[in-house]
Every structure is written in C-alpha cells, then in structure tokens.
Design a protein around this motif. Structure first.
Motif, PDB file in Angstrom:
ATOM      1  N   LEU A   1      67.303  10.925  21.536  1.00  0.00           N
ATOM      2  CA  LEU A   1      67.730  11.403  22.854  1.00  0.00           C
ATOM      3  C   LEU A   1      68.422  12.744  22.659  1.00  0.00           C
ATOM      4  N   TYR A   2      68.080  13.697  23.506  1.00  0.00           N
ATOM      5  CA  TYR A   2      68.495  15.079  23.309  1.00  0.00           C
ATOM      6  C   TYR A   2      69.294  15.592  24.502  1.00  0.00           C
ATOM      7  N   TRP A   3      70.118  16.583  24.191  1.00  0.00           N
ATOM      8  CA  TRP A   3      70.740  17.392  25.234  1.00  0.00           C
ATOM      9  C   TRP A   3      70.383  18.856  24.995  1.00  0.00           C
ATOM     10  N   TYR A   4      69.816  19.468  26.031  1.00  0.00           N
ATOM     11  CA  TYR A   4      69.468  20.876  25.985  1.00  0.00           C
ATOM     12  C   TYR A   4      70.258  21.616  27.058  1.00  0.00           C
ATOM     13  N   LYS A   5      70.523  22.898  26.785  1.00  0.00           N
ATOM     14  CA  LYS A   5      71.236  23.753  27.733  1.00  0.00           C
ATOM     15  C   LYS A   5      70.305  24.892  28.141  1.00  0.00           C
ATOM     16  N   GLN A   6      70.247  25.194  29.431  1.00  0.00           N
ATOM     17  CA  GLN A   6      69.428  26.293  29.905  1.00  0.00           C
ATOM     18  C   GLN A   6      70.275  27.228  30.758  1.00  0.00           C
ATOM     19  N   GLU A   7      70.387  28.452  30.318  1.00  0.00           N
ATOM     20  CA  GLU A   7      71.069  29.471  31.109  1.00  0.00           C
ATOM     21  C   GLU A   7      70.040  30.177  31.984  1.00  0.00           C
ATOM     22  N   PRO A   8      70.477  30.857  33.036  1.00  0.00           N
ATOM     23  CA  PRO A   8      69.526  31.457  33.982  1.00  0.00           C
ATOM     24  C   PRO A   8      68.502  32.346  33.303  1.00  0.00           C
ATOM     25  N   GLY A   9      67.241  32.111  33.618  1.00  0.00           N
ATOM     26  CA  GLY A   9      66.161  32.950  33.116  1.00  0.00           C
ATOM     27  C   GLY A   9      65.852  32.790  31.643  1.00  0.00           C
TER      28      GLY A   9
ATOM     29  N   MET B   1      72.195   4.946  16.946  1.00  0.00           N
ATOM     30  CA  MET B   1      73.585   5.386  16.872  1.00  0.00           C
ATOM     31  C   MET B   1      74.272   5.158  18.221  1.00  0.00           C
ATOM     32  N   ASP B   2      75.586   5.028  18.181  1.00  0.00           N
ATOM     33  CA  ASP B   2      76.362   4.868  19.408  1.00  0.00           C
ATOM     34  C   ASP B   2      77.042   6.164  19.835  1.00  0.00           C
ATOM     35  N   MET B   3      77.398   6.968  18.849  1.00  0.00           N
ATOM     36  CA  MET B   3      78.171   8.160  19.152  1.00  0.00           C
ATOM     37  C   MET B   3      77.863   9.242  18.120  1.00  0.00           C
ATOM     38  N   LYS B   4      77.935  10.458  18.605  1.00  0.00           N
ATOM     39  CA  LYS B   4      77.810  11.595  17.704  1.00  0.00           C
ATOM     40  C   LYS B   4      78.727  12.699  18.202  1.00  0.00           C
ATOM     41  N   GLN B   5      79.493  13.283  17.289  1.00  0.00           N
ATOM     42  CA  GLN B   5      80.408  14.363  17.690  1.00  0.00           C
ATOM     43  C   GLN B   5      80.072  15.616  16.915  1.00  0.00           C
ATOM     44  N   ASP B   6      80.063  16.724  17.628  1.00  0.00           N
ATOM     45  CA  ASP B   6      79.766  18.007  17.022  1.00  0.00           C
ATOM     46  C   ASP B   6      80.639  19.052  17.710  1.00  0.00           C
ATOM     47  N   GLN B   7      81.737  19.367  17.072  1.00  0.00           N
ATOM     48  CA  GLN B   7      82.709  20.331  17.601  1.00  0.00           C
ATOM     49  C   GLN B   7      83.170  19.894  18.993  1.00  0.00           C
ATOM     50  N   ARG B   8      82.875  20.672  20.035  1.00  0.00           N
ATOM     51  CA  ARG B   8      83.369  20.302  21.374  1.00  0.00           C
ATOM     52  C   ARG B   8      82.487  19.285  22.074  1.00  0.00           C
ATOM     53  N   LEU B   9      81.373  18.937  21.441  1.00  0.00           N
ATOM     54  CA  LEU B   9      80.407  18.054  22.085  1.00  0.00           C
ATOM     55  C   LEU B   9      80.505  16.637  21.528  1.00  0.00           C
ATOM     56  N   THR B  10      80.514  15.672  22.437  1.00  0.00           N
ATOM     57  CA  THR B  10      80.475  14.262  22.050  1.00  0.00           C
ATOM     58  C   THR B  10      79.375  13.587  22.840  1.00  0.00           C
ATOM     59  N   VAL B  11      78.454  12.942  22.136  1.00  0.00           N
ATOM     60  CA  VAL B  11      77.371  12.207  22.775  1.00  0.00           C
ATOM     61  C   VAL B  11      77.657  10.723  22.618  1.00  0.00           C
TER      62      VAL B  11
ATOM     63  N   LEU C   1      75.974   6.916  23.444  1.00  0.00           N
ATOM     64  CA  LEU C   1      74.750   6.218  23.807  1.00  0.00           C
ATOM     65  C   LEU C   1      75.038   4.737  23.969  1.00  0.00           C
ATOM     66  N   ASN C   2      74.742   4.221  25.138  1.00  0.00           N
ATOM     67  CA  ASN C   2      74.822   2.791  25.417  1.00  0.00           C
ATOM     68  C   ASN C   2      73.391   2.302  25.563  1.00  0.00           C
ATOM     69  N   LYS C   3      72.879   1.772  24.487  1.00  0.00           N
ATOM     70  CA  LYS C   3      71.465   1.411  24.484  1.00  0.00           C
ATOM     71  C   LYS C   3      71.192   0.218  25.392  1.00  0.00           C
ATOM     72  N   LYS C   4      72.161  -0.657  25.500  1.00  0.00           N
ATOM     73  CA  LYS C   4      71.989  -1.848  26.348  1.00  0.00           C
ATOM     74  C   LYS C   4      71.793  -1.432  27.805  1.00  0.00           C
ATOM     75  N   ASP C   5      72.609  -0.472  28.251  1.00  0.00           N
ATOM     76  CA  ASP C   5      72.523  -0.008  29.638  1.00  0.00           C
ATOM     77  C   ASP C   5      71.590   1.180  29.785  1.00  0.00           C
ATOM     78  N   LYS C   6      71.030   1.672  28.669  1.00  0.00           N
ATOM     79  CA  LYS C   6      70.153   2.843  28.678  1.00  0.00           C
ATOM     80  C   LYS C   6      70.872   4.021  29.350  1.00  0.00           C
ATOM     81  N   HIS C   7      72.066   4.269  28.854  1.00  0.00           N
ATOM     82  CA  HIS C   7      72.914   5.321  29.418  1.00  0.00           C
ATOM     83  C   HIS C   7      73.349   6.262  28.305  1.00  0.00           C
ATOM     84  N   LEU C   8      73.182   7.529  28.581  1.00  0.00           N
ATOM     85  CA  LEU C   8      73.530   8.597  27.633  1.00  0.00           C
ATOM     86  C   LEU C   8      74.503   9.539  28.323  1.00  0.00           C
TER      87      LEU C   8
END
Lengths: 113, 112
Positions: free
Chosen positions: B32-40, B53-63, B65-72
């Motif tokens: 499961l991915y997170w992408y960022k798109q700036e204008p244009g 995995m349940d959690m991943k942290q990368d500097q200011r970003l924390t992901v 994942l609740n696989k049971k509820d299919k929520h990211l």
C-alpha cells in the motif's frame, strides 16, 4: 535513485495529428512501464501496461489503435496518440517499476485544438 | 473487486499534524502506497507499507495499516505549507502484475 523523465512536458497540437510522448527511466531498468491519464481534479486512470519486448496490455475501454505503445528498451517506452482529438486533451503520466514499486514521471500535458 | 476510497479535502494549520485516511476492499493487497502530487506535476512516492506490517515511520511520516478493517492512514507531523498537495493512496497486488489501484486523492491545504 529511481528517476523517470518524460518528454515533452507539454504539447499543443492540431486535431487529426499524432503526438509521441517518451518515458525514460534514467537510473534504473524498467522491465514494466505503466501509462496513465489524469483529468483535472481526478485520480489517475491506468491506460496500459507495457513490458519490454512485448505487446502492451490495454485496460478495458482504451483503444489500442489510438494509443500506440512501444517499449523497445529497458529504459524507454513511448506513447503515441494517433489522430488526436480535443477529447484526448489530458495529463499523461508514465511510471517505471523497480522492485515492485512504481516511480512516476513528471507528466505530459497534451492540448489538442 | 478493487475499490480505494479517500476523503476529498483536509485543511490543517501549519505546525499541526495531518491525518489522511484511506480504505480499500481487496484483502489480497501486497503493498500500500502514499503518493504526493503537487499542481501540474507527476506523483512523488512518499512511503509504502507491506501488507504484513502494522506501522511504518519515516521522519515526519507515519503510516498505519489496519488490515482487519482495510484501513490505511498517513500522518504528517509538524505540517508545513510545502505539504499542501494532493495525496493519493494506492494498493498493488503482486499477483496482478503490480498494477496500482488509486484512491480519488485527498487535497490537503495547510494554512499559515
């Protein structure tokens, strides 16, 4: 690492002409490249999956004769919009796959007059 | 079938935390991915998480994942004005050739 470029970044063409968009993986080899289009304020819509050395696989509803895809090398895929019409105006984005992750190009904005 | 959904809009004050939510329906998702798109611009890969995995942290970003509820979710700590953009979550399934299914995108506006 994992940089993808596209050329041109924007193009304006007349209706009925063909436009070629190039997608290059600059620092990795992409056996698979994906082509998407994005309409304003919408999400990305997958058009086709391109594998090096073989025919592209098109998503349902995408005309393969209109959107010609060539993936001649591990670092280059091209999308040609043939006989472009104003409704083909859109933002086209490619992505190359490295270790199961897609890395996106900066996009090509096409305006057909 | 595959369906990925996100809320449309999030407004946050500079310095606060942002939380962007995403739900998906396909339980066979591999990544499961997170992408960022700036204008244009194209999409910038922010982070991804493997489905076991349940959690991943990368500097200011924390992901999370609740696989049971299919929520990211994606949490951005100390949100800056440069974080204003559209954020897309996406799922991929290795068995399906790693095709991505994208959510509709969440527009994040950071107010000074």
């Amino acid at each position: 690492g994992a940089v993808v470029s596209q050329h041109p970044s924007w193009v304006i063409c007349k209706s009925g002409t063909s436009v070629k968009i190039e997608c290059r993986s600059l620092d990795f080899q992409a056996t698979t490249m994906f082509w998407y289009r994005q309409f304003p304020k919408q999400s990305l819509m997958l058009m086709a999956t391109s594998n090096e050395g073989s025919k592209a696989t098109y998503e349902q509803g995408v005309e393969k004769d209109k959107f010609l895809i060539n993936h001649a090398s591990l670092t280059l895929s091209t999308l040609t919009v043939t006989s472009a019409h104003p409704e083909d105006s859109s933002f086209y984005i490619c992505a190359g796959t490295l270790q199961e992750t897609q890395y996106f190009g900066p996009g090509t904005r096409l305006l057909v007059l | 079938g595959e369906d990925v959904e996100q809320s449309l809009f999030l407004s946050v004050r500079e310095g606060d935390s942002s939380v962007i939510n995403c739900t998906y329906t396909d339980s066979s998702s591999t990544y499961l991915y997170w992408y960022k798109q700036e204008p244009g611009a194209g999409l910038q890969l922010l982070t991804y998480i493997f489905s076991n995995m349940d959690m991943k942290q990368d500097q200011r970003l924390t992901v999370l994942l609740n696989k049971k509820d299919k929520h990211l979710s994606l949490r951005i700590a100390d949100t800056q004005t440069g974080d204003s953009a559209i954020y897309f979550c996406a799922e991929s399934i290795t068995a399906a050739g790693n095709k991505l299914t994208f959510g509709g995108g969440t527009r994040v506006l950071v107010k000074p």
